[in-house]
Design an enzyme around this catalytic site. Sequence first.
Site, PDB file in Angstrom:
ATOM      1  N   LYS B  96       0.871  -1.178   0.000  1.00 39.15           N
ATOM      2  CA  LYS B  96       0.000   0.000   0.000  1.00 39.15           C
ATOM      3  C   LYS B  96       0.906   1.226   0.000  1.00 39.15           C
ATOM      4  CE  LYS B  96      -2.707   2.814   3.104  1.00 39.15           C
ATOM      5  NZ  LYS B  96      -3.415   2.927   4.386  1.00 39.15           N
ATOM      6  N   GLY B 184     -10.357   7.668   7.375  1.00 42.50           N
ATOM      7  CA  GLY B 184     -11.430   8.568   7.789  1.00 42.50           C
ATOM      8  C   GLY B 184     -12.755   7.908   8.125  1.00 42.50           C
TER       9      GLY B 184
END
Lengths: 64, 256
Positions: B96, B184
């Site tokens: 990632k 988030g």
Amino acid sequence: MVKINGKEENAAGKTLAAYLSEAGYDASRVAVERNESIVAKKDYGSTVLRDGDNIEIVRFVGGG
Amino acid sequence: MNKDTLNIGGREFHSRFILGSGKYSLNLIEAAVKDAGAELITVAVRRANTKEQENILDYIPKNVTLLPNTSGARTAEEAARIARLGRELGCGDFVKIEIMRDSKYLLPDNAETIRATEILAKEGFIVLPYMYPDLYAARDLVGAGAAAVMPLASPIGSNKGLATREFIQILVDEIDLPIIVDAGIGRPSQACEAMEMGVDAIMANTALATAGDTPLMAAAFKQAIEAGRKAYLSGLGRVLGRGGDASDPLTGFLRD
């Protein structure tokens, strides 16, 4: 002197395998970079640390 | 429902919940992975020391695929270096990409991320770039060889939810790669909403790490993600512009 994870250490002349073992690292759980190039695990025994080398020893930790 | 799998870089996953392992204790990880039903878990690469003998790998079930991130990288080259170290740790080719040059908002640098994706895809990595949801950047990531695109919902660790909703929807509609909402998402309802929009998977970490009961929250997210996926596959019902539409028959009332 050899810079290992940011600290100057008196390790010149030792093999990487010997250094890891003496310092107490589990060689199967770390990856090592010497002067920004990866050292393959099979080469730990034949890699001799030299004065001025910059060594990074890393492992996995929790992260997102 | 037919077999509904998530394909990333030629690998097939049954879970659509990617779990982060940061900011909670190692002994909670095993329970969280199990209750999340996760098959992909992110980890970070950091300098080793000889004081901590415990290793995170001992707490992650063997059937789970590790997704090392490049956190700490400020440039494409630094990300590539961290990715190579992660691969050398011997847990596969997934990475990632996470490149930030801002420590207040922790927003990803899309331009450097595209460069890193190109470098690492060429080296055979399965690249999942974390990005700010921008259509042009996402198209460039596709061109650079990304295996998925990971747009942020709101700043990392904020638990603020889908602040970028409209822009993520554009990526879902236009980008022909798995879209994984990362960063988030603070509540299961937000994860469910994103899945209803058609995103392919959710990545969460802080929402679990800061919950009162991390494994229980992992289970709640699992259910929410599955519910959202089923809702998306079923096709959401329409929304009326105005007025109502009776659900009951408009005949046979008990009056003349």
